[in-house]
Design a protein around this motif. Structure first.
Motif, PDB file in Angstrom:
ATOM      1  N   ARG A  67       0.818  -1.217   0.000  1.00  0.00           N
ATOM      2  CA  ARG A  67       0.000   0.000   0.000  1.00  0.00           C
ATOM      3  C   ARG A  67       0.849   1.264   0.000  1.00  0.00           C
ATOM      4  NH1 ARG A  67      -5.061   2.112   1.514  1.00  0.00           N
ATOM      5  NH2 ARG A  67      -4.897   4.140   2.513  1.00  0.00           N
ATOM      6  N   VAL A  68       1.940   1.259   0.716  1.00  0.00           N
ATOM      7  CA  VAL A  68       2.760   2.466   0.863  1.00  0.00           C
ATOM      8  C   VAL A  68       3.570   2.741  -0.395  1.00  0.00           C
ATOM      9  CG1 VAL A  68       4.622   3.529   2.191  1.00  0.00           C
ATOM     10  CG2 VAL A  68       2.827   2.258   3.368  1.00  0.00           C
ATOM     11  N   THR A  69       4.244   1.718  -0.924  1.00  0.00           N
ATOM     12  CA  THR A  69       5.098   1.925  -2.098  1.00  0.00           C
ATOM     13  C   THR A  69       4.316   1.837  -3.395  1.00  0.00           C
ATOM     14  OG1 THR A  69       5.677  -0.409  -2.346  1.00  0.00           O
ATOM     15  CG2 THR A  69       7.077   0.940  -0.889  1.00  0.00           C
ATOM     16  N   GLY A  70       3.182   1.148  -3.374  1.00  0.00           N
ATOM     17  CA  GLY A  70       2.395   0.955  -4.586  1.00  0.00           C
ATOM     18  C   GLY A  70       2.970  -0.107  -5.513  1.00  0.00           C
ATOM     19  N   LYS A  71       4.059  -0.747  -5.097  1.00  0.00           N
ATOM     20  CA  LYS A  71       4.706  -1.742  -5.940  1.00  0.00           C
ATOM     21  C   LYS A  71       4.070  -3.119  -5.748  1.00  0.00           C
ATOM     22  CE  LYS A  71       9.210   0.499  -5.940  1.00  0.00           C
ATOM     23  NZ  LYS A  71      10.632   0.362  -5.581  1.00  0.00           N
ATOM     24  N   PRO A  72       3.895  -3.856  -6.843  1.00  0.00           N
ATOM     25  CA  PRO A  72       3.372  -5.214  -6.710  1.00  0.00           C
ATOM     26  C   PRO A  72       4.419  -6.128  -6.080  1.00  0.00           C
ATOM     27  CG  PRO A  72       3.950  -4.779  -8.987  1.00  0.00           C
ATOM     28  CD  PRO A  72       4.127  -3.488  -8.230  1.00  0.00           C
ATOM     29  N   TYR A  73       3.955  -7.104  -5.338  1.00  0.00           N
ATOM     30  CA  TYR A  73       4.864  -8.076  -4.742  1.00  0.00           C
ATOM     31  C   TYR A  73       5.341  -9.064  -5.798  1.00  0.00           C
ATOM     32  CZ  TYR A  73       3.817  -6.467  -0.031  1.00  0.00           C
ATOM     33  OH  TYR A  73       3.701  -5.712   1.104  1.00  0.00           O
ATOM     34  N   SER A  74       6.495  -9.653  -5.554  1.00  0.00           N
ATOM     35  CA  SER A  74       7.070 -10.647  -6.465  1.00  0.00           C
ATOM     36  C   SER A  74       6.201 -11.904  -6.476  1.00  0.00           C
ATOM     37  CB  SER A  74       8.478 -11.011  -6.009  1.00  0.00           C
ATOM     38  OG  SER A  74       8.418 -11.684  -4.758  1.00  0.00           O
ATOM     39  N   TYR A  75       6.509 -12.784  -7.417  1.00  0.00           N
ATOM     40  CA  TYR A  75       5.731 -14.016  -7.549  1.00  0.00           C
ATOM     41  C   TYR A  75       5.724 -14.825  -6.263  1.00  0.00           C
ATOM     42  CZ  TYR A  75       4.321 -18.659  -8.858  1.00  0.00           C
ATOM     43  OH  TYR A  75       3.687 -19.864  -8.886  1.00  0.00           O
ATOM     44  N   ILE A  76       6.876 -15.001  -5.632  1.00  0.00           N
ATOM     45  CA  ILE A  76       6.921 -15.812  -4.408  1.00  0.00           C
ATOM     46  C   ILE A  76       6.067 -15.173  -3.324  1.00  0.00           C
ATOM     47  CG2 ILE A  76       9.039 -14.780  -3.458  1.00  0.00           C
ATOM     48  CD1 ILE A  76       8.068 -18.482  -3.195  1.00  0.00           C
ATOM     49  N   ASN A  77       6.049 -13.838  -3.259  1.00  0.00           N
ATOM     50  CA  ASN A  77       5.212 -13.180  -2.260  1.00  0.00           C
ATOM     51  C   ASN A  77       3.732 -13.279  -2.616  1.00  0.00           C
ATOM     52  OD1 ASN A  77       7.148 -12.360  -0.354  1.00  0.00           O
ATOM     53  ND2 ASN A  77       7.786 -10.716  -1.707  1.00  0.00           N
ATOM     54  N   GLN A  78       3.395 -13.248  -3.902  1.00  0.00           N
ATOM     55  CA  GLN A  78       2.006 -13.464  -4.306  1.00  0.00           C
ATOM     56  C   GLN A  78       1.556 -14.833  -3.796  1.00  0.00           C
ATOM     57  OE1 GLN A  78       0.040 -11.276  -5.963  1.00  0.00           O
ATOM     58  NE2 GLN A  78       1.526  -9.815  -6.692  1.00  0.00           N
ATOM     59  N   LEU A  79       2.439 -15.811  -3.944  1.00  0.00           N
ATOM     60  CA  LEU A  79       2.144 -17.167  -3.503  1.00  0.00           C
ATOM     61  C   LEU A  79       1.992 -17.219  -1.980  1.00  0.00           C
ATOM     62  CD1 LEU A  79       3.825 -20.311  -4.815  1.00  0.00           C
ATOM     63  CD2 LEU A  79       3.825 -19.920  -2.376  1.00  0.00           C
ATOM     64  N   LEU A  80       2.901 -16.575  -1.262  1.00  0.00           N
ATOM     65  CA  LEU A  80       2.861 -16.603   0.200  1.00  0.00           C
ATOM     66  C   LEU A  80       1.651 -15.868   0.761  1.00  0.00           C
ATOM     67  CD1 LEU A  80       6.614 -15.935   1.006  1.00  0.00           C
ATOM     68  CD2 LEU A  80       5.370 -18.068   1.359  1.00  0.00           C
ATOM     69  N   LEU A  81       1.293 -14.744   0.150  1.00  0.00           N
ATOM     70  CA  LEU A  81       0.180 -13.957   0.673  1.00  0.00           C
ATOM     71  C   LEU A  81      -1.163 -14.581   0.317  1.00  0.00           C
ATOM     72  CD1 LEU A  81       1.614 -10.409  -0.020  1.00  0.00           C
ATOM     73  CD2 LEU A  81       1.547 -11.639   2.158  1.00  0.00           C
ATOM     74  N   GLY A  82      -1.288 -15.093  -0.907  1.00  0.00           N
ATOM     75  CA  GLY A  82      -2.478 -15.835  -1.291  1.00  0.00           C
ATOM     76  C   GLY A  82      -3.749 -15.024  -1.474  1.00  0.00           C
ATOM     77  N   LYS A  83      -3.666 -13.722  -1.364  1.00  0.00           N
ATOM     78  CA  LYS A  83      -4.868 -12.891  -1.480  1.00  0.00           C
ATOM     79  C   LYS A  83      -4.480 -11.580  -2.160  1.00  0.00           C
ATOM     80  CE  LYS A  83      -8.495 -10.946   1.441  1.00  0.00           C
ATOM     81  NZ  LYS A  83      -8.979 -10.807   2.825  1.00  0.00           N
ATOM     82  N   PRO A  84      -5.202 -11.191  -3.191  1.00  0.00           N
ATOM     83  CA  PRO A  84      -4.865  -9.927  -3.855  1.00  0.00           C
ATOM     84  C   PRO A  84      -5.262  -8.723  -3.005  1.00  0.00           C
ATOM     85  CG  PRO A  84      -6.847 -10.850  -4.814  1.00  0.00           C
ATOM     86  CD  PRO A  84      -6.347 -11.858  -3.811  1.00  0.00           C
ATOM     87  N   GLY A  85      -4.715  -7.594  -3.343  1.00  0.00           N
ATOM     88  CA  GLY A  85      -5.094  -6.365  -2.656  1.00  0.00           C
ATOM     89  C   GLY A  85      -3.920  -5.704  -1.976  1.00  0.00           C
ATOM     90  N   GLU A  86      -4.249  -4.753  -1.119  1.00  0.00           N
ATOM     91  CA  GLU A  86      -3.242  -3.944  -0.442  1.00  0.00           C
ATOM     92  C   GLU A  86      -2.750  -4.645   0.820  1.00  0.00           C
ATOM     93  OE1 GLU A  86      -4.605   0.137   0.121  1.00  0.00           O
ATOM     94  OE2 GLU A  86      -6.119  -0.262  -1.395  1.00  0.00           O
ATOM     95  N   TRP A  87      -1.442  -4.629   1.000  1.00  0.00           N
ATOM     96  CA  TRP A  87      -0.799  -5.220   2.173  1.00  0.00           C
ATOM     97  C   TRP A  87       0.133  -4.182   2.779  1.00  0.00           C
ATOM     98  CZ3 TRP A  87      -1.625 -10.257   3.945  1.00  0.00           C
ATOM     99  CH2 TRP A  87      -2.424 -11.048   3.127  1.00  0.00           C
ATOM    100  N   MET A  88       0.343  -4.269   4.090  1.00  0.00           N
ATOM    101  CA  MET A  88       1.244  -3.338   4.765  1.00  0.00           C
ATOM    102  C   MET A  88       1.752  -3.950   6.064  1.00  0.00           C
ATOM    103  SD  MET A  88      -1.668  -0.700   6.037  1.00  0.00           S
ATOM    104  CE  MET A  88      -2.729  -1.112   4.682  1.00  0.00           C
ATOM    105  N   THR A  89       2.871  -3.436   6.530  1.00  0.00           N
ATOM    106  CA  THR A  89       3.390  -3.869   7.821  1.00  0.00           C
ATOM    107  C   THR A  89       2.588  -3.197   8.929  1.00  0.00           C
ATOM    108  OG1 THR A  89       4.998  -2.076   7.966  1.00  0.00           O
ATOM    109  CG2 THR A  89       5.734  -4.124   6.878  1.00  0.00           C
ATOM    110  N   TYR A  90       2.792  -3.656  10.153  1.00  0.00           N
ATOM    111  CA  TYR A  90       2.124  -3.048  11.296  1.00  0.00           C
ATOM    112  C   TYR A  90       2.503  -1.572  11.395  1.00  0.00           C
ATOM    113  CZ  TYR A  90       0.474  -2.344  16.053  1.00  0.00           C
ATOM    114  OH  TYR A  90      -0.190  -1.872  17.149  1.00  0.00           O
ATOM    115  N   LYS A  91       3.799  -1.288  11.225  1.00  0.00           N
ATOM    116  CA  LYS A  91       4.279   0.090  11.309  1.00  0.00           C
ATOM    117  C   LYS A  91       3.660   0.952  10.215  1.00  0.00           C
ATOM    118  CE  LYS A  91       8.487   2.844  11.307  1.00  0.00           C
ATOM    119  NZ  LYS A  91       9.919   2.859  11.097  1.00  0.00           N
ATOM    120  N   GLN A  92       3.555   0.429   8.999  1.00  0.00           N
ATOM    121  CA  GLN A  92       2.955   1.194   7.906  1.00  0.00           C
ATOM    122  C   GLN A  92       1.481   1.487   8.199  1.00  0.00           C
ATOM    123  OE1 GLN A  92       3.948  -1.444   4.660  1.00  0.00           O
ATOM    124  NE2 GLN A  92       5.725  -0.208   4.080  1.00  0.00           N
ATOM    125  N   ALA A  93       0.787   0.547   8.833  1.00  0.00           N
ATOM    126  CA  ALA A  93      -0.619   0.762   9.172  1.00  0.00           C
ATOM    127  C   ALA A  93      -0.765   1.878  10.198  1.00  0.00           C
ATOM    128  CB  ALA A  93      -1.245  -0.526   9.700  1.00  0.00           C
TER     129      ALA A  93
END
Length: 119
Positions: A38-64
């Motif tokens: 969400r903060v950088t606007g950059k898409p996650y890499s393929y391995i992270n797409q696989l690990l996260l398993g859900k499309p959309g915005e993601w952020m760390t606790y600190k970023q939230a």
């Protein structure tokens, strides 16, 4: 005890397979439809797409919290990994050489659905 990121990723892939999902099948049609930071606007890499398993915005606790929101109590984070090669200078016999050393880190991230107070 050191955390083994390789084992964490392997365990996640095995978990997906045990649930009948093939995690390397591409469930999205492009970076705009996948998971992104969400903060950088950059898409996650393929391995992270696989690990996260859900499309959309993601952020760390600190970023939230920096965005003026918070992660709801009891929400569980997902991991995403980051790697790069770092140049390190070595001196041997009076000669300085630069070599690339791989660095691997992981971050705990939360989906926007797990947060509140963020528009």
């Amino acid at each position: 005890m050191a955390i083994n990121i390789y084992q964490m990723v392997t365990d996640r892939i095995i978990s997906e397979l045990e649930q009948g999902r093939i995690p390397w099948e591409k469930p999205w049609t492009g970076a705009g439809n996948g998971a992104w930071n969400r903060v950088t606007g950059k898409p996650y890499s393929y391995i992270n797409q696989l690990l996260l398993g859900k499309p959309g915005e993601w952020m760390t606790y600190k970023q939230a919290t920096e965005a003026g929101g918070k992660v709801r109590k009891g929400e569980k984070s997902s991991i995403c990994v980051f790697w790069k090669q770092i140049p390190v200078e070595e001196e041997k016999d009076g000669v300085t050489k630069t070599k690339l050393v791989p660095m691997l880190r992981y971050y705990n991230v939360f989906h926007i659905d797990q947060c509140e107070g963020i528009e």
